[in-house]
Design a protein around this motif. Sequence first.
Motif, PDB file in Angstrom:
ATOM      1  N   THR A   1      -0.438  -7.377   3.685  1.00  0.00           N
ATOM      2  CA  THR A   1      -1.179  -8.322   4.514  1.00  0.00           C
ATOM      3  C   THR A   1      -0.400  -9.629   4.555  1.00  0.00           C
ATOM      4  O   THR A   1      -0.042 -10.173   3.515  1.00  0.00           O
TER       5      THR A   1
ATOM      6  N   GLN B   1       2.371  -0.936   3.678  1.00  0.00           N
ATOM      7  CA  GLN B   1       1.788  -2.073   4.384  1.00  0.00           C
ATOM      8  C   GLN B   1       1.474  -3.216   3.435  1.00  0.00           C
ATOM      9  O   GLN B   1       1.158  -2.999   2.272  1.00  0.00           O
TER      10      GLN B   1
ATOM     11  N   SER C   1      -3.049 -11.438  16.466  1.00  0.00           N
ATOM     12  CA  SER C   1      -3.247 -10.010  16.638  1.00  0.00           C
ATOM     13  C   SER C   1      -2.461  -9.551  17.866  1.00  0.00           C
ATOM     14  O   SER C   1      -2.529 -10.179  18.917  1.00  0.00           O
TER      15      SER C   1
ATOM     16  N   ARG D   1       0.939 -16.571   8.881  1.00  0.00           N
ATOM     17  CA  ARG D   1       0.682 -16.188  10.280  1.00  0.00           C
ATOM     18  C   ARG D   1       0.526 -17.422  11.151  1.00  0.00           C
ATOM     19  O   ARG D   1       1.093 -17.497  12.251  1.00  0.00           O
TER      20      ARG D   1
ATOM     21  N   THR E   1       0.842  -1.204   0.000  1.00  0.00           N
ATOM     22  CA  THR E   1       0.000   0.000   0.000  1.00  0.00           C
ATOM     23  C   THR E   1       0.873   1.248   0.000  1.00  0.00           C
ATOM     24  O   THR E   1       2.103   1.169   0.154  1.00  0.00           O
TER      25      THR E   1
ATOM     26  N   LYS F   1      -2.704 -15.793   5.836  1.00  0.00           N
ATOM     27  CA  LYS F   1      -3.135 -16.564   7.009  1.00  0.00           C
ATOM     28  C   LYS F   1      -2.236 -17.773   7.258  1.00  0.00           C
ATOM     29  O   LYS F   1      -1.859 -18.038   8.396  1.00  0.00           O
TER      30      LYS F   1
END
Length: 82
Positions: free
Chosen positions: A10, A8, A23, A16, A4, A13
């Motif tokens: 993402t 940033q 979080s 992560r 971005t 999943k």
Amino acid sequence: MRVTEKGQVTIPKNVRSNLGIDSGSEVEFVLRDGEAVLRRVQPSSKEAERRVQELVNHLRRQQGSMSLGDMTGDEFYRLLRD
């Protein structure tokens, strides 16, 4: 994956999950041979001890605070097993 305007991205999943990133987790980028490696920052032992003590304190505050209504302890345990 697109970056971005704020720099940033993402984290997928599956990445992560494999790294144990939730979080609030701390992560860092390490530069190696022209590549950036993402890794989860392990909390310091003092931080881990603080979190454990926080959990213990929370559990102690909850001790004896559950209301079973008119149910006896045996009835409650039977309900859990069924």
